[in-house]
Design an enzyme around this catalytic site. Sequence first.
Site, short mmCIF file in Angstrom:
data_model
loop_
_atom_site.label_atom_id
_atom_site.label_comp_id
_atom_site.label_asym_id
_atom_site.label_seq_id
_atom_site.Cartn_x
_atom_site.Cartn_y
_atom_site.Cartn_z
N SER A 292 0.80 -1.23 0.00
CA SER A 292 0.00 0.00 0.00
C SER A 292 0.83 1.28 0.00
O SER A 292 1.92 1.35 0.58
CB SER A 292 -0.97 -0.06 1.19
OG SER A 292 -0.80 1.03 2.05
N ASN A 293 0.29 2.30 -0.66
CA ASN A 293 0.93 3.61 -0.68
C ASN A 293 0.90 4.24 0.71
O ASN A 293 1.85 4.93 1.10
CB ASN A 293 0.21 4.54 -1.66
CG ASN A 293 0.31 4.06 -3.10
OD1 ASN A 293 1.25 3.38 -3.48
ND2 ASN A 293 -0.68 4.41 -3.91
#
Length: 286
Positions: free
Chosen positions: A60-61
């Site tokens: 995930s960012n």
Amino acid sequence: MNYTNSLIEQISFNNQKYFVKRDDLLHKDFSGNKARKFYYFLKNDFPKIKKVISFGSAQSNAMYSLSVLCKIKGWKFDYYVDHIASYLKENPIGNYKFAKEFGMNIIEAEVPKTFKNDELFISEGGAVSAASFGIEILANEIRTWAKENQIKNLKVFLPSGTGTTSLYLQKFLPFEVLTCSCVGDDEYLEKQFLALEKTNFPTILKKEKKYHFGKLYKELYEIHNELLNQTNIEFDLLYDSLGWLCFEKYVENFDKKDEFNFLYIHQGGLLGNISMKERYTYKYNS
Ligand SMILES: *Cc1c(COP(=O)(O)O)cnc(C)c1O
């Protein structure tokens, strides 16, 4: 280093003029909408806090940006995931690789239910009301730009995951904010909006078909490459490709197209492209 005030560029895509807010260029390590959402934690003092705890996917960012935030603040960072794919463990790449380099402690287990006084819990994807602090600043940058350029009729578009960014942007902007759901369906996105605010939601643009988040679709790869060719801007493959498909179709069919300006918010996320591009080239270029 202030991590705000990104520039707004004019581009032409398929013969239509757009403006692009380059939040992908806010800072080398801390950029995109996660930098906006976590700005509150960056700017304020939390004398008791020693550790951040969060959870989500191993690519995930938000995970990566939290690792940078914790590094800057001198906090430990525990990140809980259901599962880390063995290929990722063996060949670290993208957000996972760099978050680990920034000191993330990744744990394959359920996230704890209670926290100590020196621990700060941040829910998945940064869907927290504290995000409104940084997003109000983003909204003010857009208002100032519109005023300076005497732009009155403006439509602002950005694709949504949790919907936190588009929701707060609509709250603080006098222009209509358009979005599309990328992670869950439209009902999920409305629920997410309702969990944070009561009214004044962004307009959710309909999609032509159902897209599963993280799956590969030829048209998403094609529009990504087309954008890169025509504008020289790299957009993210998970959110922006779908976002541009929806936004372009909306603009094409908008009857007052000639009276309006269209602003796309580039929300960063380019580290996630490394593994997505590998998967796409393997599937469509070999
Ligand atoms: C996290 C992210 C989104 C989604 O933001 P939300 O506030 O969760 O809607 C969109 N684009 C990129 C590149 C992101 O990293």
